[in-house]
Motif scaffolding. Structure first.
Motif, PDB file in Angstrom:
ATOM      1  N   LYS A  14      -2.847  -1.207 -15.184  1.00 28.12           N
ATOM      2  CA  LYS A  14      -4.265  -1.503 -14.891  1.00 28.12           C
ATOM      3  C   LYS A  14      -5.214  -0.460 -15.487  1.00 28.12           C
ATOM      4  O   LYS A  14      -6.234  -0.812 -16.076  1.00 28.12           O
ATOM      5  N   ASP A  33      -8.667   4.372  -7.446  1.00 31.15           N
ATOM      6  CA  ASP A  33      -7.903   5.537  -6.970  1.00 31.15           C
ATOM      7  C   ASP A  33      -8.637   6.841  -7.304  1.00 31.15           C
ATOM      8  O   ASP A  33      -8.732   7.740  -6.461  1.00 31.15           O
ATOM      9  N   ARG A  57      -6.353   2.552   3.152  1.00 31.25           N
ATOM     10  CA  ARG A  57      -6.911   1.209   2.925  1.00 31.25           C
ATOM     11  C   ARG A  57      -8.394   1.158   3.289  1.00 31.25           C
ATOM     12  O   ARG A  57      -9.171   0.454   2.655  1.00 31.25           O
ATOM     13  N   ARG A 115       3.441   7.968  -6.491  1.00 32.31           N
ATOM     14  CA  ARG A 115       3.127   6.756  -5.735  1.00 32.31           C
ATOM     15  C   ARG A 115       3.955   6.682  -4.448  1.00 32.31           C
ATOM     16  O   ARG A 115       5.105   6.238  -4.462  1.00 32.31           O
TER      17      ARG A 115
HETATM   18  C1  S3P Z   1      -0.701   1.739  -4.111  1.00 35.50           C
HETATM   19  C2  S3P Z   1      -0.878   1.837  -5.470  1.00 35.50           C
HETATM   20  C3  S3P Z   1      -1.433   3.035  -6.129  1.00 35.50           C
HETATM   21  C4  S3P Z   1      -2.332   3.818  -5.154  1.00 35.50           C
HETATM   22  C5  S3P Z   1      -1.588   4.102  -3.893  1.00 35.50           C
HETATM   23  C6  S3P Z   1      -1.138   2.831  -3.175  1.00 35.50           C
HETATM   24  C7  S3P Z   1      -0.098   0.513  -3.540  1.00 35.50           C
HETATM   25  O1  S3P Z   1      -2.214   2.672  -7.273  1.00 35.50           O
HETATM   26  O2  S3P Z   1      -3.498   3.093  -4.865  1.00 35.50           O
HETATM   27  O3  S3P Z   1      -0.487   4.917  -4.206  1.00 35.50           O
HETATM   28  O4  S3P Z   1      -0.223   0.288  -2.332  1.00 35.50           O
HETATM   29  O5  S3P Z   1       0.483  -0.272  -4.314  1.00 35.50           O
HETATM   30  P1  S3P Z   1      -1.559   2.118  -8.644  1.00 35.50           P
HETATM   31  O6  S3P Z   1      -1.361   0.638  -8.489  1.00 35.50           O
HETATM   32  O7  S3P Z   1      -2.576   2.449  -9.676  1.00 35.50           O
HETATM   33  O8  S3P Z   1      -0.279   2.832  -8.844  1.00 35.50           O
END
Ligand code: S3P
Length: 168
Positions: A14, A33, A57, A115
């Motif tokens: 993304k 993020d 969230r 992550r």
């Molecule tokens: C998450 C994805 C992460 C980040 C966090 C939670 C998720 O972003 O927001 O670690 O719940 O899938 P990316 O999709 O950019 O890795």
């Protein structure tokens, strides 16, 4: 001008695709993020560790609510966990799902340490992927399969869709 939201599982590209698309369309690029880390002054793993996923969230929703329009917005993989987030995105822009197979994601994130939801729940990865895939499909205006495509190819495909959507 509305936003263009990129949604998809962790590791679907993304952010890289968002940056490339921003250059192609001459749009600003924003990453939810990074916005969270700036606004709350902490890195994502530390937010998860100290306050948990639920708080993270709520931060995502706060950031989405305060975004200006006219941006390419790369979102966190869990943005679709909240119905409110999905509504905000649908109302304020075009939502594009970067669909990547589970095996490809697993390859890309093999040595990733940033992550928490991928690293801390090894036996639940596939379940999370399957559940999220349904949410992404529900939320998306357009789906692009990203496996075996370069960042630039995906960005060009999105550009083509957006132009034909405008005139179609
Ligand atoms: C998450 C994805 C992460 C980040 C966090 C939670 C998720 O972003 O927001 O670690 O719940 O899938 P990316 O999709 O950019 O890795």
């Amino acid at each position: 001008m509305k936003n263009i939201y990129l949604i998809g599982f962790m590791g679907s590209g993304k952010s890289s695709i968002g940056k490339s698309l921003g250059l192609l369309l001459d749009y600003r690029f924003v990453d939810t993020d990074s916005e969270i880390e700036k606004k709350y002054g902490q890195m994502i793993p530390s937010i998860f560790e100290k306050y948990g996923e639920k708080t993270f969230r709520t931060y995502e929703t706060e950031v989405l609510k305060t975004l200006e329009l006219g941006n390419i917005v790369s979102t966190g993989g869990g943005i679709v966990e909240s119905a409110e987030n999905m509504n905000i995105m649908k109302k304020s822009g075009t939502v594009i799902y970067l669909q990547t197979t589970f095996d490809e994601i697993a390859k890309r994130l093999e040595s990733d340490q940033s992550r928490p939801l991928w690293n801390k729940n090894p036996h639940k990865k596939k379940e999370l992927y399957r559940r999220r895939n349904k949410l992404y499909l529900n939320c998306a205006d357009y789906i692009i399969v990203t496996d075996e495509k370069s960042i630039e190819e995906v960005a060009k495909e999105i550009e083509y869709f957006l132009k034909s959507d405008l005139h179609g």
